[in-house]
Design a protein around this motif. Sequence first.
Motif, PDB file in Angstrom:
ATOM      1  N   PRO A 360       0.637  -1.223   0.077  1.00  0.00           N
ATOM      2  CA  PRO A 360       0.134  -0.224   0.133  1.00  0.00           C
ATOM      3  C   PRO A 360       1.139   1.187  -0.110  1.00  0.00           C
ATOM      4  O   PRO A 360       0.263   2.238  -0.369  1.00  0.00           O
ATOM      5  N   TYR A 361       2.169   1.019   0.098  1.00  0.00           N
ATOM      6  CA  TYR A 361       2.632   2.366   0.547  1.00  0.00           C
ATOM      7  C   TYR A 361       3.262   2.390  -0.874  1.00  0.00           C
ATOM      8  O   TYR A 361       3.351   4.086  -1.469  1.00  0.00           O
ATOM      9  N   ALA A 362       3.596   1.771  -1.703  1.00  0.00           N
ATOM     10  CA  ALA A 362       4.299   1.938  -2.925  1.00  0.00           C
ATOM     11  C   ALA A 362       2.766   2.461  -4.321  1.00  0.00           C
ATOM     12  O   ALA A 362       2.647   3.272  -4.879  1.00  0.00           O
ATOM     13  N   ILE A 406      -7.931  10.751  10.253  1.00  0.00           N
ATOM     14  CA  ILE A 406      -7.133  10.285   8.970  1.00  0.00           C
ATOM     15  C   ILE A 406      -7.243  10.745   8.032  1.00  0.00           C
ATOM     16  O   ILE A 406      -5.715  11.165   7.423  1.00  0.00           O
ATOM     17  N   LEU A 407      -8.255  11.760   7.785  1.00  0.00           N
ATOM     18  CA  LEU A 407      -8.532  11.810   6.516  1.00  0.00           C
ATOM     19  C   LEU A 407      -6.801  13.429   6.468  1.00  0.00           C
ATOM     20  O   LEU A 407      -7.348  13.420   5.027  1.00  0.00           O
ATOM     21  N   GLY A 408      -6.189  14.096   7.596  1.00  0.00           N
ATOM     22  CA  GLY A 408      -5.070  15.243   7.362  1.00  0.00           C
ATOM     23  C   GLY A 408      -4.470  14.235   6.930  1.00  0.00           C
ATOM     24  O   GLY A 408      -2.917  15.271   6.407  1.00  0.00           O
ATOM     25  N   GLN A 418      -3.367   0.275   8.548  1.00  0.00           N
ATOM     26  CA  GLN A 418      -3.994   1.316   7.899  1.00  0.00           C
ATOM     27  C   GLN A 418      -3.978   2.115   6.421  1.00  0.00           C
ATOM     28  O   GLN A 418      -4.697   2.287   5.832  1.00  0.00           O
ATOM     29  N   ARG A 419      -2.826   1.920   6.141  1.00  0.00           N
ATOM     30  CA  ARG A 419      -2.324   2.730   4.554  1.00  0.00           C
ATOM     31  C   ARG A 419      -3.120   1.051   4.301  1.00  0.00           C
ATOM     32  O   ARG A 419      -3.524   1.798   2.478  1.00  0.00           O
ATOM     33  N   THR A 447      -1.618 -10.538  12.997  1.00  0.00           N
ATOM     34  CA  THR A 447      -2.898  -9.856  13.944  1.00  0.00           C
ATOM     35  C   THR A 447      -3.699  -8.612  12.253  1.00  0.00           C
ATOM     36  O   THR A 447      -4.637  -8.862  12.442  1.00  0.00           O
ATOM     37  N   THR A 448      -2.812  -7.490  11.974  1.00  0.00           N
ATOM     38  CA  THR A 448      -3.240  -7.110  11.055  1.00  0.00           C
ATOM     39  C   THR A 448      -4.079  -7.772   9.603  1.00  0.00           C
ATOM     40  O   THR A 448      -4.828  -7.430   9.719  1.00  0.00           O
ATOM     41  N   GLN A 449      -3.174  -8.551   9.740  1.00  0.00           N
ATOM     42  CA  GLN A 449      -4.184  -9.175   8.462  1.00  0.00           C
ATOM     43  C   GLN A 449      -4.935  -9.825   9.060  1.00  0.00           C
ATOM     44  O   GLN A 449      -6.101  -9.931   8.452  1.00  0.00           O
TER      45      GLN A 449
END
Length: 536
Positions: A360-362, A406-408, A418-419, A447-449
Amino acid sequence: MRVFSVSDLKVRFGRVEAVRGITFDVDAGRTLAIVGESGSGKSAGLLAATGLLPTSASVQGSVLHRGQEILGASPKTLRKIRGAEIGFVFQDPLSNLHPLKTIGEQIGEAMSAHRRIDRSERRERVLALLDDVGIDDPVARLKHYPRHLSGGMRQRVMIAMAIALDPHLIIADEPTTALDVTVQASILDLLKRLQEKHGTALIFVSHDLAVVSDIADDVVVMQNGLVVEKAPAGRIYDSPKHAYTRQLLGAARLAGPRAYAKPAGAEPRSPLLHVRSLGRSFETSRPVLKDVSFVVGKGEILGLVGESGSGKSTIGRIIAGLDRPDAGTVTLRGEEYAKPGTAGLKADIRRAIQVIFQDPYASLNPRRTVEAILADPFIIAGERDRAKIADRVRQLVSDVELPEDILGRLPSQLSGGQRQRIAIARSIALRPSLIVADEAVSALDITTQAKIVALLGDLRDRLGISFLFISHDLGVVGELCDRVAVLEKGHIVETGPTRRIFEHPEHDYTKRLLAAVPGRKRQPADRSQKAVSYAG
Protein backbone atom coordinates in the motif's frame (compact mmCIF):
# COMPACT_ATOMS: atom_id res chain seq x y z
CA MET A 1 27.05 -23.23 25.63
CA ARG A 2 25.57 -19.74 25.85
CA VAL A 3 26.28 -17.99 22.52
CA PHE A 4 24.37 -14.72 22.76
CA SER A 5 22.95 -12.90 25.79
CA VAL A 6 20.97 -9.65 25.78
CA SER A 7 20.31 -8.00 29.15
CA ASP A 8 18.09 -4.98 29.86
CA LEU A 9 18.56 -3.62 26.33
CA LYS A 10 16.99 -0.22 25.69
CA VAL A 11 16.80 1.64 22.38
CA ARG A 12 15.61 5.20 21.93
CA PHE A 13 15.16 7.26 18.76
CA GLY A 14 14.85 10.84 19.99
CA ARG A 15 11.81 10.80 22.28
CA VAL A 16 10.58 7.43 21.03
CA GLU A 17 11.53 4.46 23.21
CA ALA A 18 11.51 1.61 20.67
CA VAL A 19 12.93 -1.08 22.99
CA ARG A 20 12.33 -0.90 26.73
CA GLY A 21 14.66 -3.21 28.61
CA ILE A 22 14.51 -6.62 26.91
CA THR A 23 16.41 -9.71 28.09
CA PHE A 24 16.92 -13.06 26.35
CA ASP A 25 19.58 -15.72 25.63
CA VAL A 26 20.26 -18.32 22.95
CA ASP A 27 22.46 -21.41 23.28
CA ALA A 28 24.49 -23.32 20.70
CA GLY A 29 22.37 -25.61 18.56
CA ARG A 30 19.08 -24.02 19.60
CA THR A 31 16.62 -21.79 17.78
CA LEU A 32 15.19 -18.78 19.59
CA ALA A 33 12.20 -17.19 17.85
CA ILE A 34 11.38 -13.55 18.56
CA VAL A 35 7.77 -12.81 17.58
CA GLY A 36 5.51 -9.78 17.65
CA GLU A 37 3.66 -7.34 15.42
CA SER A 38 5.32 -4.69 13.28
CA GLY A 39 6.68 -1.96 15.54
CA SER A 40 7.09 -4.24 18.55
CA GLY A 41 10.87 -3.69 18.60
CA LYS A 42 12.05 -7.07 17.30
CA SER A 43 14.35 -5.84 14.54
CA ALA A 44 15.38 -2.65 16.35
CA GLY A 45 16.56 -4.69 19.32
CA LEU A 46 18.70 -7.04 17.22
CA LEU A 47 20.13 -4.24 15.09
CA ALA A 48 21.08 -2.41 18.29
CA ALA A 49 22.58 -5.55 19.80
CA THR A 50 24.86 -6.06 16.77
CA GLY A 51 25.83 -2.41 16.32
CA LEU A 52 23.89 -1.83 13.10
CA LEU A 53 21.75 1.13 14.17
CA PRO A 54 22.71 4.68 13.15
CA THR A 55 24.61 6.78 15.67
CA SER A 56 21.49 8.89 16.21
CA ALA A 57 19.98 5.99 18.19
CA SER A 58 20.60 5.80 21.93
CA VAL A 59 21.37 2.25 23.11
CA GLN A 60 21.84 1.02 26.69
CA GLY A 61 22.20 -2.38 28.34
CA SER A 62 24.49 -5.37 27.86
CA VAL A 63 25.08 -7.73 24.93
CA LEU A 64 27.44 -10.68 25.37
CA HIS A 65 28.65 -12.70 22.39
CA ARG A 66 30.34 -15.87 23.70
CA GLY A 67 31.01 -14.05 26.94
CA GLN A 68 32.48 -10.92 25.30
CA GLU A 69 30.69 -7.61 25.77
CA ILE A 70 30.03 -6.17 22.31
CA LEU A 71 27.61 -3.34 23.07
CA GLY A 72 29.66 -0.19 22.64
CA ALA A 73 32.56 -2.10 21.06
CA SER A 74 34.66 -0.30 18.43
CA PRO A 75 33.60 -0.48 14.78
CA LYS A 76 36.73 -2.51 14.06
CA THR A 77 35.81 -5.12 16.65
CA LEU A 78 32.24 -5.34 15.42
CA ARG A 79 33.36 -5.73 11.80
CA LYS A 80 35.46 -8.74 12.84
CA ILE A 81 32.47 -10.35 14.55
CA ARG A 82 29.69 -9.54 12.05
CA GLY A 83 29.82 -11.93 9.11
CA ALA A 84 32.53 -14.13 10.60
CA GLU A 85 30.97 -15.07 13.96
CA ILE A 86 27.45 -13.73 13.47
CA GLY A 87 25.75 -14.31 10.12
CA PHE A 88 22.69 -12.40 8.91
CA VAL A 89 19.75 -13.38 6.69
CA PHE A 90 17.35 -10.50 5.99
CA GLN A 91 13.79 -10.37 4.66
CA ASP A 92 14.40 -9.04 1.14
CA PRO A 93 17.41 -10.74 -0.46
CA LEU A 94 17.15 -8.69 -3.66
CA SER A 95 17.81 -5.42 -1.81
CA ASN A 96 20.68 -7.04 0.13
CA LEU A 97 22.48 -8.52 -2.87
CA HIS A 98 24.54 -6.33 -5.21
CA PRO A 99 22.73 -6.23 -8.58
CA LEU A 100 25.95 -5.79 -10.58
CA LYS A 101 28.01 -8.57 -8.99
CA THR A 102 27.69 -12.27 -9.71
CA ILE A 103 26.57 -14.74 -7.08
CA GLY A 104 30.04 -16.26 -6.98
CA GLU A 105 31.70 -12.88 -6.39
CA GLN A 106 29.34 -11.97 -3.54
CA ILE A 107 29.69 -15.24 -1.64
CA GLY A 108 33.46 -15.09 -2.17
CA GLU A 109 33.58 -11.57 -0.74
CA ALA A 110 31.76 -12.76 2.38
CA MET A 111 34.78 -14.99 3.05
CA SER A 112 37.67 -12.82 1.84
CA ALA A 113 36.44 -9.84 3.89
CA HIS A 114 37.45 -11.76 7.04
CA ARG A 115 40.01 -14.32 5.99
CA ARG A 116 42.92 -14.69 3.56
CA ILE A 117 41.97 -17.35 1.03
CA ASP A 118 43.44 -18.07 -2.42
CA ARG A 119 41.28 -17.95 -5.54
CA SER A 120 41.01 -21.70 -6.18
CA GLU A 121 40.21 -22.53 -2.57
CA ARG A 122 37.61 -19.76 -2.50
CA ARG A 123 35.95 -21.07 -5.66
CA GLU A 124 35.74 -24.59 -4.25
CA ARG A 125 34.27 -23.27 -1.00
CA VAL A 126 31.66 -21.20 -2.87
CA LEU A 127 30.64 -24.25 -4.92
CA ALA A 128 30.36 -26.32 -1.75
CA LEU A 129 28.19 -23.63 -0.12
CA LEU A 130 25.86 -23.43 -3.11
CA ASP A 131 25.49 -27.19 -3.03
CA ASP A 132 24.97 -27.11 0.74
CA VAL A 133 22.04 -24.68 0.46
CA GLY A 134 20.40 -26.72 -2.30
CA ILE A 135 21.08 -24.61 -5.41
CA ASP A 136 21.21 -26.78 -8.51
CA ASP A 137 24.08 -26.62 -11.00
CA PRO A 138 26.41 -24.56 -8.75
CA VAL A 139 29.08 -24.14 -11.47
CA ALA A 140 26.63 -22.35 -13.76
CA ARG A 141 25.16 -20.29 -10.89
CA LEU A 142 28.57 -18.80 -10.05
CA LYS A 143 28.25 -16.46 -13.03
CA HIS A 144 24.59 -15.56 -12.52
CA TYR A 145 23.40 -12.21 -11.18
CA PRO A 146 20.65 -11.84 -8.55
CA ARG A 147 18.12 -10.90 -11.24
CA HIS A 148 18.56 -14.35 -12.80
CA LEU A 149 17.37 -16.12 -9.64
CA SER A 150 13.94 -16.66 -8.10
CA GLY A 151 13.12 -15.22 -4.67
CA GLY A 152 13.73 -18.56 -2.98
CA MET A 153 17.08 -19.04 -4.71
CA ARG A 154 18.18 -15.51 -3.77
CA GLN A 155 17.34 -16.29 -0.15
CA ARG A 156 19.42 -19.46 -0.37
CA VAL A 157 22.34 -17.34 -1.62
CA MET A 158 21.91 -15.07 1.42
CA ILE A 159 22.01 -18.14 3.66
CA ALA A 160 25.16 -19.36 1.89
CA MET A 161 26.80 -16.00 2.63
CA ALA A 162 25.63 -16.16 6.25
CA ILE A 163 27.20 -19.60 6.86
CA ALA A 164 30.31 -19.05 4.70
CA LEU A 165 32.65 -18.80 7.71
CA ASP A 166 30.78 -21.21 10.01
CA PRO A 167 29.47 -18.53 12.42
CA HIS A 168 28.40 -19.35 15.96
CA LEU A 169 25.11 -17.49 15.49
CA ILE A 170 22.76 -16.74 12.58
CA ILE A 171 20.20 -13.95 12.88
CA ALA A 172 17.35 -14.49 10.40
CA ASP A 173 15.03 -11.46 10.31
CA GLU A 174 11.70 -12.35 8.60
CA PRO A 175 13.58 -14.55 6.09
CA THR A 176 10.46 -16.22 4.64
CA THR A 177 7.81 -13.47 4.76
CA ALA A 178 7.87 -12.66 1.03
CA LEU A 179 8.12 -16.30 -0.12
CA ASP A 180 5.39 -18.65 -1.27
CA VAL A 181 4.39 -21.51 0.99
CA THR A 182 6.48 -24.29 -0.59
CA VAL A 183 9.62 -22.14 -0.85
CA GLN A 184 9.05 -20.97 2.74
CA ALA A 185 8.90 -24.59 3.91
CA SER A 186 12.10 -25.44 2.02
CA ILE A 187 13.95 -22.46 3.56
CA LEU A 188 12.84 -23.47 7.07
CA ASP A 189 13.96 -27.05 6.42
CA LEU A 190 17.30 -25.74 5.11
CA LEU A 191 17.92 -23.59 8.19
CA LYS A 192 17.13 -26.54 10.49
CA ARG A 193 19.38 -28.89 8.52
CA LEU A 194 22.30 -26.45 8.52
CA GLN A 195 21.83 -25.80 12.22
CA GLU A 196 21.93 -29.52 13.01
CA LYS A 197 25.00 -29.99 10.80
CA HIS A 198 27.03 -27.10 12.25
CA GLY A 199 25.57 -26.74 15.77
CA THR A 200 24.84 -23.08 15.08
CA ALA A 201 22.61 -20.97 17.32
CA LEU A 202 19.74 -19.36 15.41
CA ILE A 203 17.65 -16.29 16.22
CA PHE A 204 14.58 -16.33 13.99
CA VAL A 205 12.51 -13.13 13.87
CA SER A 206 8.92 -13.36 12.68
CA HIS A 207 5.42 -11.98 13.17
CA ASP A 208 3.83 -15.37 12.47
CA LEU A 209 3.58 -17.98 15.22
CA ALA A 210 2.51 -20.60 12.66
CA VAL A 211 5.84 -20.23 10.83
CA VAL A 212 7.74 -20.14 14.12
CA SER A 213 6.07 -23.39 15.26
CA ASP A 214 7.97 -25.30 12.57
CA ILE A 215 11.44 -24.21 13.68
CA ALA A 216 11.64 -22.79 17.23
CA ASP A 217 12.96 -24.41 20.41
CA ASP A 218 12.24 -21.30 22.50
CA VAL A 219 10.03 -18.27 21.92
CA VAL A 220 10.25 -14.65 23.05
CA VAL A 221 7.07 -12.62 22.55
CA MET A 222 7.49 -8.85 22.18
CA GLN A 223 4.89 -6.07 22.36
CA ASN A 224 5.50 -2.32 22.36
CA GLY A 225 9.23 -2.72 22.98
CA LEU A 226 8.84 -5.15 25.88
CA VAL A 227 9.23 -8.91 26.30
CA VAL A 228 5.81 -9.99 27.57
CA GLU A 229 6.46 -13.75 27.59
CA LYS A 230 9.33 -16.16 27.00
CA ALA A 231 9.40 -19.92 27.35
CA PRO A 232 10.12 -23.17 25.53
CA ALA A 233 8.04 -23.34 22.36
CA GLY A 234 5.84 -26.20 23.57
CA ARG A 235 4.70 -24.21 26.60
CA ILE A 236 4.04 -21.10 24.51
CA TYR A 237 1.79 -23.01 22.12
CA ASP A 238 0.09 -25.31 24.62
CA SER A 239 -0.44 -22.96 27.58
CA PRO A 240 0.34 -19.29 26.78
CA LYS A 241 0.17 -17.07 29.85
CA HIS A 242 0.01 -13.54 28.42
CA ALA A 243 -3.10 -12.16 26.71
CA TYR A 244 -1.03 -10.80 23.82
CA THR A 245 0.51 -14.23 23.15
CA ARG A 246 -2.98 -15.70 23.05
CA GLN A 247 -3.98 -12.94 20.60
CA LEU A 248 -1.07 -13.83 18.29
CA LEU A 249 -1.94 -17.51 18.51
CA GLY A 250 -5.55 -16.68 17.70
CA ALA A 251 -4.46 -14.88 14.53
CA ALA A 252 -2.00 -17.62 13.51
CA ARG A 253 -3.21 -20.47 11.30
CA LEU A 254 -1.70 -23.39 13.16
CA ALA A 255 -3.93 -26.12 11.78
CA GLY A 256 -5.03 -24.73 8.45
CA PRO A 257 -8.02 -22.38 8.12
CA ARG A 258 -10.23 -21.96 11.18
CA ALA A 259 -13.38 -21.57 9.10
CA TYR A 260 -14.54 -21.64 5.52
CA ALA A 261 -16.37 -18.84 3.73
CA LYS A 262 -19.10 -21.16 2.46
CA PRO A 263 -20.05 -24.76 3.37
CA ALA A 264 -19.05 -27.50 0.95
CA GLY A 265 -21.82 -28.24 -1.49
CA ALA A 266 -23.39 -24.77 -1.32
CA GLU A 267 -25.06 -23.57 -4.50
CA PRO A 268 -22.75 -21.66 -6.90
CA ARG A 269 -23.48 -17.97 -7.46
CA SER A 270 -24.58 -16.58 -10.82
CA PRO A 271 -21.57 -15.81 -13.05
CA LEU A 272 -20.07 -12.30 -13.12
CA LEU A 273 -16.65 -12.81 -14.78
CA HIS A 274 -15.76 -15.45 -17.36
CA VAL A 275 -12.12 -16.21 -18.20
CA ARG A 276 -11.92 -18.47 -21.25
CA SER A 277 -8.83 -20.24 -22.64
CA LEU A 278 -6.49 -17.43 -21.56
CA GLY A 279 -2.93 -17.54 -22.89
CA ARG A 280 0.04 -15.21 -22.40
CA SER A 281 3.68 -15.45 -23.38
CA PHE A 282 6.64 -13.11 -23.10
CA GLU A 283 9.44 -12.96 -25.63
CA THR A 284 12.23 -14.10 -23.33
CA SER A 285 10.54 -16.98 -21.50
CA ARG A 286 8.22 -19.96 -21.77
CA PRO A 287 4.45 -19.36 -22.00
CA VAL A 288 3.27 -17.89 -18.69
CA LEU A 289 -0.41 -18.85 -19.13
CA LYS A 290 -1.80 -21.74 -21.13
CA ASP A 291 -5.54 -22.34 -21.69
CA VAL A 292 -6.66 -20.84 -18.34
CA SER A 293 -10.42 -20.85 -17.75
CA PHE A 294 -12.51 -20.09 -14.66
CA VAL A 295 -15.58 -18.16 -13.48
CA VAL A 296 -16.07 -15.66 -10.64
CA GLY A 297 -19.66 -15.48 -9.37
CA LYS A 298 -21.57 -12.41 -8.23
CA GLY A 299 -20.73 -11.63 -4.62
CA GLU A 300 -18.17 -14.46 -4.56
CA ILE A 301 -14.56 -14.51 -3.40
CA LEU A 302 -12.47 -16.79 -5.61
CA GLY A 303 -8.99 -17.59 -4.34
CA LEU A 304 -6.25 -18.00 -6.95
CA VAL A 305 -3.28 -19.84 -5.44
CA GLY A 306 0.05 -21.18 -6.65
CA GLU A 307 3.77 -20.78 -6.24
CA SER A 308 5.74 -17.72 -7.36
CA GLY A 309 6.04 -17.75 -11.14
CA SER A 310 2.85 -19.77 -11.67
CA GLY A 311 1.16 -16.85 -13.47
CA LYS A 312 -1.24 -15.60 -10.77
CA SER A 313 -0.37 -11.91 -11.05
CA THR A 314 -0.39 -12.07 -14.86
CA ILE A 315 -3.99 -13.28 -14.73
CA GLY A 316 -4.86 -10.45 -12.33
CA ARG A 317 -3.25 -7.85 -14.57
CA ILE A 318 -5.13 -9.09 -17.64
CA ILE A 319 -8.46 -9.07 -15.81
CA ALA A 320 -7.78 -5.55 -14.51
CA GLY A 321 -6.85 -4.31 -18.00
CA LEU A 322 -3.19 -3.72 -17.12
CA ASP A 323 -2.02 -6.36 -19.61
CA ARG A 324 -3.62 -8.12 -22.56
CA PRO A 325 -3.75 -11.81 -23.49
CA ASP A 326 -2.20 -13.52 -26.49
CA ALA A 327 -5.12 -15.94 -26.62
CA GLY A 328 -8.56 -16.31 -25.07
CA THR A 329 -11.06 -13.78 -23.75
CA VAL A 330 -12.32 -12.18 -20.53
CA THR A 331 -16.00 -11.27 -20.18
CA LEU A 332 -17.68 -9.16 -17.46
CA ARG A 333 -21.48 -9.32 -17.13
CA GLY A 334 -21.66 -10.78 -20.64
CA GLU A 335 -19.51 -8.06 -22.22
CA GLU A 336 -16.22 -9.21 -23.73
CA TYR A 337 -13.50 -6.68 -22.93
CA ALA A 338 -10.12 -8.42 -23.02
CA LYS A 339 -8.83 -10.40 -26.00
CA PRO A 340 -5.75 -10.40 -28.26
CA GLY A 341 -5.19 -7.00 -29.84
CA THR A 342 -7.29 -5.00 -27.38
CA ALA A 343 -5.83 -1.91 -25.74
CA GLY A 344 -7.29 -0.20 -22.68
CA LEU A 345 -10.73 -0.55 -21.10
CA LYS A 346 -13.99 1.24 -21.75
CA ALA A 347 -15.02 3.64 -18.99
CA ASP A 348 -17.80 1.41 -17.62
CA ILE A 349 -15.47 -1.62 -17.38
CA ARG A 350 -12.68 0.46 -15.86
CA ARG A 351 -15.11 1.65 -13.19
CA ALA A 352 -16.43 -1.86 -12.56
CA ILE A 353 -13.03 -3.48 -11.95
CA GLN A 354 -10.61 -2.18 -9.31
CA VAL A 355 -7.29 -3.44 -7.89
CA ILE A 356 -5.72 -3.72 -4.44
CA PHE A 357 -1.95 -4.16 -4.67
CA GLN A 358 0.45 -5.88 -2.27
CA ASP A 359 2.35 -2.81 -1.06
CA PRO A 360 0.00 0.00 0.00
CA TYR A 361 2.88 2.41 0.58
CA ALA A 362 3.98 2.08 -3.06
CA SER A 363 0.42 2.40 -4.40
CA LEU A 364 -0.49 5.57 -2.44
CA ASN A 365 0.90 8.98 -3.40
CA PRO A 366 3.24 9.90 -0.50
CA ARG A 367 2.70 13.66 -1.02
CA ARG A 368 -1.09 13.64 -0.85
CA THR A 369 -3.32 13.41 2.20
CA VAL A 370 -5.70 10.53 2.73
CA GLU A 371 -8.60 12.86 1.98
CA ALA A 372 -7.13 13.85 -1.41
CA ILE A 373 -6.34 10.21 -2.28
CA LEU A 374 -9.90 9.11 -1.54
CA ALA A 375 -11.45 12.07 -3.35
CA ASP A 376 -9.64 11.25 -6.62
CA PRO A 377 -11.96 8.43 -7.80
CA PHE A 378 -15.01 10.69 -7.52
CA ILE A 379 -13.29 13.60 -9.27
CA ILE A 380 -12.08 11.34 -12.10
CA ALA A 381 -15.62 9.96 -12.43
CA GLY A 382 -16.89 13.51 -13.03
CA GLU A 383 -18.26 14.53 -9.63
CA ARG A 384 -17.75 18.27 -9.02
CA ASP A 385 -19.84 18.88 -5.88
CA ARG A 386 -17.23 19.25 -3.14
CA ALA A 387 -19.74 18.70 -0.35
CA LYS A 388 -20.87 15.43 -1.91
CA ILE A 389 -17.27 14.30 -2.37
CA ALA A 390 -16.47 15.13 1.26
CA ASP A 391 -19.49 13.12 2.44
CA ARG A 392 -18.51 10.14 0.32
CA VAL A 393 -14.90 10.28 1.53
CA ARG A 394 -16.07 10.26 5.15
CA GLN A 395 -18.31 7.29 4.36
CA LEU A 396 -15.36 5.47 2.81
CA VAL A 397 -13.18 5.75 5.93
CA SER A 398 -16.17 4.57 7.95
CA ASP A 399 -16.61 1.60 5.58
CA VAL A 400 -13.04 0.46 6.26
CA GLU A 401 -13.36 1.12 10.01
CA LEU A 402 -11.00 4.09 10.30
CA PRO A 403 -11.57 7.35 12.25
CA GLU A 404 -12.30 10.60 10.39
CA ASP A 405 -9.23 12.32 11.85
CA ILE A 406 -7.07 10.13 9.60
CA LEU A 407 -8.15 12.19 6.55
CA GLY A 408 -5.57 14.90 7.12
CA ARG A 409 -2.60 12.53 7.37
CA LEU A 410 -0.04 11.48 4.76
CA PRO A 411 0.59 7.78 4.00
CA SER A 412 3.92 7.96 5.86
CA GLN A 413 1.99 8.85 9.03
CA LEU A 414 -0.06 5.64 8.91
CA SER A 415 0.66 2.07 9.97
CA GLY A 416 0.86 -0.68 7.35
CA GLY A 417 -2.63 -1.87 8.21
CA GLN A 418 -4.06 1.64 8.01
CA ARG A 419 -2.43 2.20 4.61
CA GLN A 420 -3.94 -1.02 3.29
CA ARG A 421 -7.36 0.02 4.58
CA ILE A 422 -7.00 3.30 2.66
CA ALA A 423 -6.07 1.33 -0.47
CA ILE A 424 -9.17 -0.80 0.04
CA ALA A 425 -11.32 2.30 0.61
CA ARG A 426 -10.08 3.76 -2.68
CA SER A 427 -10.86 0.51 -4.51
CA ILE A 428 -14.50 0.44 -3.31
CA ALA A 429 -15.14 4.18 -3.85
CA LEU A 430 -17.08 3.75 -7.09
CA ARG A 431 -18.78 0.54 -5.92
CA PRO A 432 -17.13 -1.80 -8.43
CA SER A 433 -18.49 -5.21 -9.37
CA LEU A 434 -15.11 -6.93 -9.04
CA ILE A 435 -11.90 -6.25 -7.10
CA VAL A 436 -8.62 -7.96 -8.00
CA ALA A 437 -6.70 -8.27 -4.72
CA ASP A 438 -3.12 -9.22 -5.61
CA GLU A 439 -1.30 -10.43 -2.46
CA ALA A 440 -3.26 -7.76 -0.59
CA VAL A 441 -2.34 -8.99 2.91
CA SER A 442 1.03 -10.72 2.45
CA ALA A 443 3.07 -7.67 3.53
CA LEU A 444 1.14 -7.27 6.81
CA ASP A 445 1.84 -8.75 10.23
CA ILE A 446 -0.40 -11.62 11.32
CA THR A 447 -2.87 -9.73 13.54
CA THR A 448 -3.28 -6.87 11.03
CA GLN A 449 -3.68 -9.50 8.32
CA ALA A 450 -6.53 -11.13 10.25
CA LYS A 451 -8.32 -7.77 10.56
CA ILE A 452 -7.98 -7.01 6.83
CA VAL A 453 -9.24 -10.49 5.91
CA ALA A 454 -12.30 -9.91 8.13
CA LEU A 455 -12.81 -6.48 6.53
CA LEU A 456 -12.75 -7.89 2.98
CA GLY A 457 -15.31 -10.53 3.91
CA ASP A 458 -17.51 -7.89 5.52
CA LEU A 459 -17.31 -5.63 2.45
CA ARG A 460 -18.35 -8.53 0.23
CA ASP A 461 -21.35 -9.22 2.48
CA ARG A 462 -22.42 -5.57 2.79
CA LEU A 463 -21.70 -4.30 -0.73
CA GLY A 464 -22.00 -7.48 -2.81
CA ILE A 465 -18.56 -6.96 -4.39
CA SER A 466 -16.85 -9.99 -5.95
CA PHE A 467 -13.14 -10.59 -5.35
CA LEU A 468 -10.42 -12.41 -7.22
CA PHE A 469 -8.12 -12.98 -4.26
CA ILE A 470 -4.59 -13.79 -5.44
CA SER A 471 -2.35 -15.22 -2.73
CA HIS A 472 0.41 -17.68 -1.90
CA ASP A 473 -0.93 -17.97 1.67
CA LEU A 474 -3.33 -20.89 1.77
CA GLY A 475 -4.27 -20.18 5.38
CA VAL A 476 -5.71 -16.78 4.40
CA VAL A 477 -7.40 -18.24 1.32
CA GLY A 478 -9.03 -20.95 3.41
CA GLU A 479 -10.57 -18.39 5.77
CA LEU A 480 -11.75 -15.87 3.19
CA CYS A 481 -12.59 -17.57 -0.08
CA ASP A 482 -15.72 -19.38 -1.26
CA ARG A 483 -13.91 -21.31 -3.97
CA VAL A 484 -10.28 -21.92 -4.90
CA ALA A 485 -8.50 -22.26 -8.25
CA VAL A 486 -5.04 -23.84 -8.07
CA LEU A 487 -2.51 -22.65 -10.67
CA GLU A 488 0.66 -24.58 -11.53
CA LYS A 489 3.05 -23.32 -14.23
CA GLY A 490 0.34 -21.45 -16.08
CA HIS A 491 -2.30 -24.21 -15.88
CA ILE A 492 -5.37 -24.44 -13.64
CA VAL A 493 -4.94 -27.93 -12.17
CA GLU A 494 -7.86 -27.93 -9.73
CA THR A 495 -10.90 -25.80 -8.92
CA GLY A 496 -13.59 -26.29 -6.33
CA PRO A 497 -15.26 -25.18 -3.08
CA THR A 498 -12.72 -24.18 -0.45
CA ARG A 499 -13.67 -26.88 2.03
CA ARG A 500 -13.39 -29.63 -0.59
CA ILE A 501 -10.02 -28.36 -1.84
CA PHE A 502 -8.56 -28.14 1.66
CA GLU A 503 -10.02 -31.37 3.07
CA HIS A 504 -10.02 -33.58 -0.03
CA PRO A 505 -7.51 -32.24 -2.58
CA GLU A 506 -7.37 -34.30 -5.76
CA HIS A 507 -4.28 -33.04 -7.59
CA ASP A 508 -0.77 -33.89 -6.34
CA TYR A 509 0.30 -30.26 -6.67
CA THR A 510 -2.57 -29.11 -4.44
CA LYS A 511 -1.61 -31.74 -1.87
CA ARG A 512 1.98 -30.49 -1.96
CA LEU A 513 0.90 -26.88 -1.39
CA LEU A 514 -1.29 -27.86 1.55
CA ALA A 515 1.44 -30.02 3.09
CA ALA A 516 3.74 -26.99 3.13
CA VAL A 517 1.33 -24.74 5.07
CA PRO A 518 3.23 -23.66 8.24
CA GLY A 519 1.97 -24.95 11.57
CA ARG A 520 0.54 -28.21 10.27
CA LYS A 521 3.51 -30.24 11.40
CA ARG A 522 4.14 -28.66 14.80
CA GLN A 523 5.96 -31.17 16.91
CA PRO A 524 4.77 -32.08 20.41
CA ALA A 525 5.69 -29.89 23.34
CA ASP A 526 8.52 -32.17 24.45
CA ARG A 527 10.62 -30.96 21.48
CA SER A 528 11.28 -27.81 23.45
CA GLN A 529 12.06 -29.35 26.82
CA LYS A 530 15.85 -29.36 26.46
CA ALA A 531 17.55 -27.83 29.45
CA VAL A 532 17.59 -24.06 29.15
CA SER A 533 17.63 -21.14 31.56
CA TYR A 534 16.21 -17.67 31.15
CA ALA A 535 17.78 -14.56 32.59
CA GLY A 536 15.47 -11.98 34.07
